[in-house]
Design an enzyme around this catalytic site. Structure first.
Site, short mmCIF file in Angstrom:
data_model
loop_
_atom_site.label_atom_id
_atom_site.label_comp_id
_atom_site.label_asym_id
_atom_site.label_seq_id
_atom_site.Cartn_x
_atom_site.Cartn_y
_atom_site.Cartn_z
N ASN A 167 0.81 -1.23 0.00
CA ASN A 167 0.00 0.00 0.00
C ASN A 167 0.84 1.28 0.00
O ASN A 167 0.40 2.30 -0.52
CB ASN A 167 -1.04 -0.02 1.12
N LYS A 190 12.47 -7.62 1.17
CA LYS A 190 11.50 -8.35 0.33
C LYS A 190 10.24 -7.48 0.24
O LYS A 190 9.45 -7.43 1.17
CB LYS A 190 11.20 -9.70 0.98
N PRO A 191 10.09 -6.75 -0.87
CA PRO A 191 8.87 -5.95 -1.02
C PRO A 191 7.68 -6.84 -1.35
O PRO A 191 7.85 -8.02 -1.66
CB PRO A 191 9.21 -5.03 -2.20
N GLY A 246 2.74 -5.21 7.73
CA GLY A 246 1.77 -6.00 6.98
C GLY A 246 0.65 -6.44 7.90
O GLY A 246 0.37 -5.80 8.92
N GLU A 268 4.70 -3.78 12.51
CA GLU A 268 3.70 -2.74 12.23
C GLU A 268 2.55 -3.44 11.55
O GLU A 268 2.63 -3.75 10.35
CB GLU A 268 4.30 -1.67 11.29
N LEU A 269 1.47 -3.70 12.28
CA LEU A 269 0.45 -4.62 11.76
C LEU A 269 -0.86 -3.92 11.44
O LEU A 269 -0.92 -2.70 11.32
CB LEU A 269 0.26 -5.76 12.77
N CYS A 302 -3.33 1.47 6.63
CA CYS A 302 -3.50 0.82 7.94
C CYS A 302 -4.12 1.76 8.95
O CYS A 302 -4.77 1.31 9.89
CB CYS A 302 -2.15 0.34 8.45
N GLU A 398 -10.62 -5.12 9.09
CA GLU A 398 -10.21 -4.01 8.21
C GLU A 398 -10.82 -4.20 6.84
O GLU A 398 -10.66 -5.27 6.24
CB GLU A 398 -8.70 -4.14 7.98
P1 NAP Z 1 0.54 -9.08 4.15
O1 NAP Z 1 -0.22 -10.04 3.35
O2 NAP Z 1 0.79 -9.39 5.59
O3 NAP Z 1 1.94 -8.85 3.38
C1 NAP Z 1 2.93 -7.97 3.85
C2 NAP Z 1 4.28 -8.48 3.39
O4 NAP Z 1 4.52 -9.76 3.99
C3 NAP Z 1 4.38 -8.70 1.89
O5 NAP Z 1 5.69 -8.42 1.46
C4 NAP Z 1 4.08 -10.17 1.76
O6 NAP Z 1 4.59 -10.73 0.58
C5 NAP Z 1 4.79 -10.70 2.98
N1 NAP Z 1 4.32 -12.02 3.39
C6 NAP Z 1 3.10 -12.57 3.18
N2 NAP Z 1 3.09 -13.82 3.70
C7 NAP Z 1 4.30 -14.05 4.24
C8 NAP Z 1 4.89 -15.16 4.91
N3 NAP Z 1 4.21 -16.28 5.17
N4 NAP Z 1 6.17 -15.06 5.32
C9 NAP Z 1 6.86 -13.93 5.08
N5 NAP Z 1 6.37 -12.85 4.46
C10 NAP Z 1 5.09 -12.90 4.04
O7 NAP Z 1 -0.13 -7.63 4.15
P2 NAP Z 1 -0.59 -6.78 2.87
O8 NAP Z 1 -1.90 -7.30 2.41
O9 NAP Z 1 0.51 -6.68 1.88
O10 NAP Z 1 -0.74 -5.34 3.53
C11 NAP Z 1 -1.90 -4.93 4.16
C12 NAP Z 1 -1.77 -5.05 5.67
O11 NAP Z 1 -0.65 -4.29 6.11
C13 NAP Z 1 -2.97 -4.47 6.36
O12 NAP Z 1 -3.33 -5.30 7.44
C14 NAP Z 1 -2.46 -3.13 6.87
O13 NAP Z 1 -3.14 -2.63 7.99
C15 NAP Z 1 -1.04 -3.46 7.19
N6 NAP Z 1 -0.21 -2.24 7.22
C16 NAP Z 1 0.26 -1.81 8.44
C17 NAP Z 1 1.01 -0.65 8.50
C18 NAP Z 1 1.54 -0.16 9.82
O14 NAP Z 1 2.39 0.72 9.83
N7 NAP Z 1 1.08 -0.69 10.95
C19 NAP Z 1 1.30 0.06 7.34
C20 NAP Z 1 0.81 -0.41 6.13
C21 NAP Z 1 0.06 -1.58 6.08
P3 NAP Z 1 3.59 -11.00 -0.68
O15 NAP Z 1 3.13 -9.68 -1.14
O16 NAP Z 1 4.46 -11.70 -1.66
O17 NAP Z 1 2.47 -11.85 -0.16
#
Ligand code: NAP
Length: 496
Positions: A167, A190-191, A246, A268-269, A302, A398
């Site tokens: 995002n 790893k983006p 994430g 940061e979840l 988030c 969310e």
């Molecule tokens: P996500 O599915 O958790 O993915 C985040 C990152 O983790 C991506 O690079 C993803 O790679 C990787 N990932 C996924 N599964 C993994 C695994 N089993 N092992 C290691 N890495 C893994 O989250 P998203 O959908 O990209 O982002 C949305 C979430 O992020 C929302 O919940 C949002 O609230 C949160 N967020 C939090 C903040 C904060 O500062 N607190 C800021 C922004 C976003 P892939 O893309 O290849 O799956």
């Protein structure tokens, strides 16, 4: 699988070398050892932009080895050298803002102006941590025993694995990499699957700035391969810290897996932010704050309000004025200057938003504007829902999309109880002009970030992070270096 670039994007860049599709390891651009690639899609057109490396454990191991070797010398650089390189990187990010914005809007879908805003915001962290590198210092403690000197040194933790979401493809990276480097750590990155090109452009700019090989390493991987690649870092005893932004689900998984080698963690979840509109607020300010907080990035942030609590006495007026604004918003091509909301990131996102709106209707919600279904492709008109209630899925999950559910409340106590009635605790907002109420409510809200009469809260000078299931660790501010440092206590005895 394509190894060329979308012709329109490639030809629009002043600096075409910013477009890369290989991993950046030890200062070199490398294919995945398997030579496998995956396609990066433009969410506005559904077309492929290019194929990038689909890395696995072997590539991750190579990246970690490179970071480990580079750490030996990088940790010994002076604070001035590190600050100077970060300053150069910052200058290059600003200089190439237009190009990076085109890359970001192409792969992520946010309107071009928002991409530029994100780049400026991300760059501000690079500049900030260049300055923070100049302020690193330890402590000399008071003598507790004659003839003894006790000091505290701050040392970099070592190699840091940085894992970021789609995002904010640049800002989340900058917020992690800049403090890591300032502290003297090296990084493996790893983006997200959907947005690797912005990260690779950042690596190219770091290369141009002159960071030594191995200090920054970036590997890309598809969703299917990600866990395999990251697992290699989780097992690697030389990777000392994971900095992750994430979902809470993946954060929990990483915390469990990192426990074996006792890595430091910053998580940061996810969030489920409440936005409370009290009867005594300035309604215009509350609406513009809500729109800024909620509809930036199409509601895919988030900290964006997920539940909007409106005082009963102003509920109808607030709803009707909000709908006037929301219904007028332009959804469309991110490269059209008039666009305020671009496409959602992918089909999974559309499915979740659609489910939340349909579920809200089934549970008594009234759609005041927008519709239950997405337009063609990944475009979704913003939706305002009246009579929102706790039976709806959007109350506890969310939505991550342009959905504004309006909950009604009658007392301050009820608003606070409901706002805190979530496992998450990232951001909370409230609007009121009563100073005593501000004092009471800000103390009662369970969130790491609180906006009072303000919808746009993030800044490089402020600590960003959550409480409860929104994670732990803080990014930005003068606290932001701490997560990348360890305290070493040195006790010199028998000094006479
Ligand atoms: P996500 O599915 O958790 O993915 C985040 C990152 O983790 C991506 O690079 C993803 O790679 C990787 N990932 C996924 N599964 C993994 C695994 N089993 N092992 C290691 N890495 C893994 O989250 P998203 O959908 O990209 O982002 C949305 C979430 O992020 C929302 O919940 C949002 O609230 C949160 N967020 C939090 C903040 C904060 O500062 N607190 C800021 C922004 C976003 P892939 O893309 O290849 O799956």
């Amino acid at each position: 699988m394509s190894d060329t670039f979308d012709i329109d994007l490639a030809s629009s860049l002043r600096e075409p070398t910013l477009l890369n599709h290989r991993n950046y390891i030890n200062g070199q651009w490398k294919k995945a050892v398997s030579t496998d690639t995956y396609e990066v899609m433009n969410p506005a057109t559904g077309q492929s932009i290019t194929g990038v490396a689909n890395s696995d454990a072997i590539d991750a191991v190579h990246a970690a080895r490179s970071a480990r070797q580079a750490f030996n010398s990088w940790q010994r650089t002076t604070h001035r050298e590190r600050a100077s390189l970060l300053e150069k990187w910052h200058g290059l990010i600003e200089q190439h803002m237009d190009d990076i914005a085109c890359i970001m809007s192409s792969e992520q879908g946010k309107p071009l102006a928002e991409s530029k805003g994100e780049i400026a915001y991300g760059a501000s962290y690079v500049k900030w941590f260049a300055q923070m590198a100049m302020q690193l210092r330890g402590d000399i403690l008071p003598d507790s025993v004659p003839g003894r000197q006790q000091t505290v040194e701050k040392r970099p933790v070592g190699v840091v694995a940085v894992i970021t979401p789609w995002n904010f493809p640049l800002a989340m990276l900058a917020r992690k990499i800049a403090p890591a480097l300032a502290a003297g750590c090296t990084v493996v990155v790893k983006p997200a699957e959907d947005t690797p090109l912005t990260a690779l452009a950042m690596a190219k700019l770091a290369d141009m700035a002159g960071f030594p090989p191995g200090v920054i390493n970036v590997i890309t991987a598809s969703r299917e391969q990600t866990a395999i690649a990251v697992d290699a870092w989780l097992k690697d005893v030389h990777v000392k810290k994971i900095s992750f932004t994430g979902s809470t689900q993946v954060g929990r998984y990483l915390a469990e897996r990192a426990a074996t080698s006792l890595k430091k963690l910053s998580l940061e979840l996810g969030g489920n932010a409440p936005f409370i509109v009290f009867e005594d607020c300035d309604i215009d300010a509350a609406i513009s704050g809500l729109l800024a907080a909620k509809l930036r990035n199409g509601g895919q942030t988030c900290v964006c309000p997920n539940r909007i609590y409106v005082a009963n006495g102003i509920y109808d007026e607030f709803a009707s004025r909000l709908v006037d604004k929301v219904a007028a918003m332009k959804v469309g091509d991110p490269f059209d200057e008039a666009t305020q909301i671009g496409p959602m990131i992918n089909q999974k996102a559309i499915d979740k938003i659609t489910h939340h709106v349909q579920d809200a209707e089934e549970n008594g919600g009234i759609l005041l504007c927008g519709s239950t279904n997405a337009r063609e492709g990944f475009f979704f008109e913003p939706v305002v829902i009246a009579d929102a209630n706790n039976k709806m899925a959007l109350f506890s999950e969310e939505t991550f999309g342009p959905v504004l559910p309006l909950f009604r409340f009658h007392t301050e106590h009820e608003a606070i109880e409901e706002a805190n009635n979530t496992e998450y605790g990232l951001a909370s907002y409230f609007y009121t002009q009563d100073h005593q109420r501000i004092h009471r409510v800000k103390r009662a809200l369970q969130a790491g970030v609180i906006g009072v009469n303000e919808g746009a809260v993030a800044s490089e000078v402020a600590p960003f992070g959550g409480v409860k299931a929104s994670g732990y660790g803080r990014e930005g501010s003068h606290y932001g270096l701490d997560d990348f440092l360890q305290l070493i206590y040195v006790c010199e005895g028998n000094l006479g």
